[in-house]
Motif scaffolding. Structure first.
Motif, mmCIF file in Angstrom:
data_model
loop_
_atom_site.group_PDB
_atom_site.id
_atom_site.type_symbol
_atom_site.label_atom_id
_atom_site.label_comp_id
_atom_site.label_asym_id
_atom_site.label_seq_id
_atom_site.Cartn_x
_atom_site.Cartn_y
_atom_site.Cartn_z
ATOM 1 N N PRO A 150 0.799 -1.231 0.000
ATOM 2 C CA PRO A 150 0.000 0.000 0.000
ATOM 3 C C PRO A 150 0.831 1.280 0.000
ATOM 4 C CG PRO A 150 -0.954 -1.598 1.511
ATOM 5 C CD PRO A 150 0.380 -2.151 1.094
ATOM 6 N N ALA A 151 1.882 1.336 0.808
ATOM 7 C CA ALA A 151 2.691 2.550 0.879
ATOM 8 C C ALA A 151 3.459 2.781 -0.416
ATOM 9 C CB ALA A 151 3.648 2.470 2.060
ATOM 10 N N LEU A 152 4.011 1.714 -0.981
ATOM 11 C CA LEU A 152 4.770 1.865 -2.220
ATOM 12 C C LEU A 152 3.844 2.249 -3.367
ATOM 13 C CD1 LEU A 152 7.606 1.693 -3.331
ATOM 14 C CD2 LEU A 152 7.271 -0.766 -3.698
ATOM 15 N N ALA A 153 2.672 1.646 -3.408
ATOM 16 C CA ALA A 153 1.697 1.988 -4.451
ATOM 17 C C ALA A 153 1.256 3.443 -4.322
ATOM 18 C CB ALA A 153 0.498 1.059 -4.359
ATOM 19 N N ALA A 154 1.053 3.899 -3.104
ATOM 20 C CA ALA A 154 0.648 5.290 -2.899
ATOM 21 C C ALA A 154 1.730 6.257 -3.362
ATOM 22 C CB ALA A 154 0.319 5.525 -1.432
ATOM 23 N N ALA A 155 2.992 5.886 -3.153
ATOM 24 C CA ALA A 155 4.097 6.730 -3.609
ATOM 25 C C ALA A 155 4.109 6.833 -5.129
ATOM 26 C CB ALA A 155 5.427 6.178 -3.099
ATOM 27 N N ILE A 156 3.858 5.721 -5.803
ATOM 28 C CA ILE A 156 3.788 5.739 -7.267
ATOM 29 C C ILE A 156 2.621 6.596 -7.738
ATOM 30 C CG2 ILE A 156 3.347 4.313 -9.314
ATOM 31 C CD1 ILE A 156 4.788 2.006 -7.817
#
Length: 236
Positions: A150-156
């Motif tokens: 979730p955090a990595l996807a949000a950064a993208i």
């Protein structure tokens, strides 16, 4: 058998496997990403020509190494190919990857997100991005932990020069098909949760030559096939 005839036979066989697996699972047939690792531009060009003849407007091809891909992309610039990076991306290759590829499927850490966004040329469409997940927690595999998705996807998703499209995984090559299918099922659950949170998510990249049926049964939207199309590859 002439090389192009053998290639056509292999493409037909792979296509039939995909169609039959999708029909058996009552799911839409996934897209085929042909993996060109160690294959030269001529081989890729021949397969691209076959796919065009079958009505594909734009063919997907995956490459594992940025440097190896660069020459092929240049040589085949006039072909309607969508290029995917499917191998581990080192940070020092992020600029070149951002300039060359249409997709990067192996984003597994925040540092890559920032680098790819920074180096994506303004003249090009935003880079399609997948989060690579180490779904079986293998020490030898790249990819983020499922909990970090979730955090990595949000950064993208926060980067205008990137488009979050979904997830990618390479489950452990367990000889028991049921064990592999369990990993694919866990990926599907992650994918469905991600798609519920981000409207641009539409791609679940999983399944290769020896396990594409199990991946399709669990909802793969894209399968990555090399050996079954091109035959056994030479060792690097």
């Amino acid at each position: 058998m002439p090389q192009d005839t053998e290639l056509a036979r292999r493409l037909q066989a792979v296509t039939l496997r995909i169609v039959n697996a999708a029909r058996h699972a009552d799911r839409p047939a996934p897209a085929l990403l042909a993996v060109g690792k160690t294959r030269d531009a001529g081989e890729i060009d021949a397969l691209c020509a076959l796919r065009i003849a079958l009505g594909e407007a734009r063919s997907g091809f995956g490459e594992n190494y940025v440097q190896e891909a660069a020459g092929k992309i240049e040589a085949l610039a006039n072909r309607p190919i969508e290029w995917h990076l499917i191998g581990h991306l080192q940070s020092n290759k992020a600029r070149q990857a951002a300039e060359l590829f249409d997709w990067v499927q192996t984003i597994d850490r925040p540092k890559l997100v920032a680098a790819l966004a920074r180096h994506r040329p303004p003249r090009r469409a935003p880079l399609n991005a997948l989060v690579q997940v180490n779904i079986d927690d293998e020490g030898s595999k790249h990819g983020c932990r499922p909990a970090d998705v979730p955090a990595l996807a949000a950064a993208i998703a926060a980067e205008p020069r990137l488009v979050l499209r979904g997830l990618m995984a390479i489950p452990a090559p367990h000889p028991d098909p049921g064990r592999r299918r369990g990993a694919f099922a866990r990926m599907r659950a992650l994918y469905e949760a991600l798609a519920a949170a981000h409207p641009t998510v539409d791609t679940l990249s999983m399944g290769m030559s020896d396990d594409l049926e199990q991946a399709i049964a669990e909802g793969a939207t894209l399968v990555r096939v090399g050996t079954a199309l091109f035959g056994p590859r030479e060792r690097r």
